[in-house]
Write a protein that holds these residues in place. Structure first.
Motif, short mmCIF file in Angstrom:
data_model
loop_
_atom_site.label_atom_id
_atom_site.label_comp_id
_atom_site.label_asym_id
_atom_site.label_seq_id
_atom_site.Cartn_x
_atom_site.Cartn_y
_atom_site.Cartn_z
N TRP A 70 -20.15 4.65 -24.70
CA TRP A 70 -20.98 5.26 -25.73
C TRP A 70 -20.04 5.74 -26.82
N LYS A 71 -20.15 5.12 -28.00
CA LYS A 71 -19.33 5.50 -29.15
C LYS A 71 -20.26 5.93 -30.29
N ASP A 72 -20.02 7.10 -30.84
CA ASP A 72 -20.80 7.61 -31.96
C ASP A 72 -19.98 7.53 -33.25
N TYR A 73 -20.57 6.88 -34.25
CA TYR A 73 -19.99 6.80 -35.59
C TYR A 73 -20.83 7.68 -36.50
N TRP A 74 -20.18 8.69 -37.12
CA TRP A 74 -20.90 9.61 -37.98
C TRP A 74 -19.93 10.33 -38.89
N ASP A 75 -20.46 11.02 -39.87
CA ASP A 75 -19.66 11.73 -40.86
C ASP A 75 -19.49 13.18 -40.43
N MET A 76 -18.31 13.50 -39.92
CA MET A 76 -18.08 14.85 -39.43
C MET A 76 -18.20 15.90 -40.54
N SER A 77 -17.89 15.52 -41.78
CA SER A 77 -18.00 16.50 -42.87
C SER A 77 -19.45 16.91 -43.10
N ALA A 78 -20.42 16.05 -42.77
CA ALA A 78 -21.83 16.41 -42.89
C ALA A 78 -22.16 17.60 -41.98
N LEU A 79 -21.49 17.68 -40.86
CA LEU A 79 -21.67 18.82 -39.95
C LEU A 79 -20.84 20.01 -40.43
N ALA A 80 -19.59 19.80 -40.70
CA ALA A 80 -18.70 20.89 -41.11
C ALA A 80 -19.18 21.59 -42.37
N ASN A 81 -19.81 20.84 -43.29
CA ASN A 81 -20.28 21.42 -44.55
C ASN A 81 -21.54 22.27 -44.39
N HIS A 82 -22.26 22.12 -43.26
CA HIS A 82 -23.52 22.83 -43.09
C HIS A 82 -23.53 23.81 -41.91
N ALA A 83 -22.58 23.70 -41.03
CA ALA A 83 -22.54 24.56 -39.84
C ALA A 83 -22.08 25.96 -40.22
#
Length: 160
Positions: free
Chosen positions: A124-137
């Motif tokens: 199971w490999k997830d490809y996503w934009d970590m900055s989308a989380l870091a910018n809103h968390a």
């Protein structure tokens, strides 16, 4: 019919779609025990933005890893998208909504790659934009992650 034959038949009739979407339904409900039933004993999970050196292996460690980010949330939900499969591999385009008790929220868009064998997810490999989380968390999110139990870390370099 022997138990072995019954097991063999049951894994043959389970589609890749059923396995993958069943796992995501369990994750969306934060049904940790239900989620484990969809993972092989040697399943490798990794967030591609972090890389294979910080993977998790096996259902128990994968759940430990997932709980770090998801358990503290006030609400979490996965929303289905496109699922494409080819043999034993599936690509699943979807998004998640994360909401913290402090009021922050994030929409995270993913493409997840799964390999399924014997009715279980083995990769199971997830490809996503970590900055989308870091910018809103909330600011505490990274601090909480930094102090979390990291006993799940598995270096999958060369395996994925």
């Amino acid at each position: 019919m022997s138990a072995e034959t019954e097991l063999s038949m049951s894994t043959e009739t389970v589609s890749i779609e059923d396995v993958v979407l069943g796992m995501w339904r369990a994750l969306s409900a934060r049904d940790w025990e239900g989620l484990k039933t969809h993972l092989s004993d040697d399943c490798i999970y990794l967030d591609m933005p972090v890389g294979p050196a910080a993977a998790a292996k096996g259902p128990d460690d994968i759940v430990k890893r997932l709980k770090i980010g998801l358990e503290p949330l006030a609400s979490y939900e996965n929303f289905d998208g496109l699922l494409v499969e080819n043999g034993s591999d599936a690509m699943y385009e979807h998004h998640e909504e994360w909401h913290w008790a402090s009021g922050e929220s994030a929409v995270l868009r993913f493409v997840s790659v799964h390999r399924v064998s014997g009715g279980k997810i083995t990769l199971w490999k997830d490809y996503w934009d970590m900055s989308a989380l870091a910018n809103h968390a909330p600011p505490s999110w990274l601090e909480d992650f930094a102090t979390a139990d990291m006993s799940w870390v598995y270096d999958a370099t060369g395996e994925v």
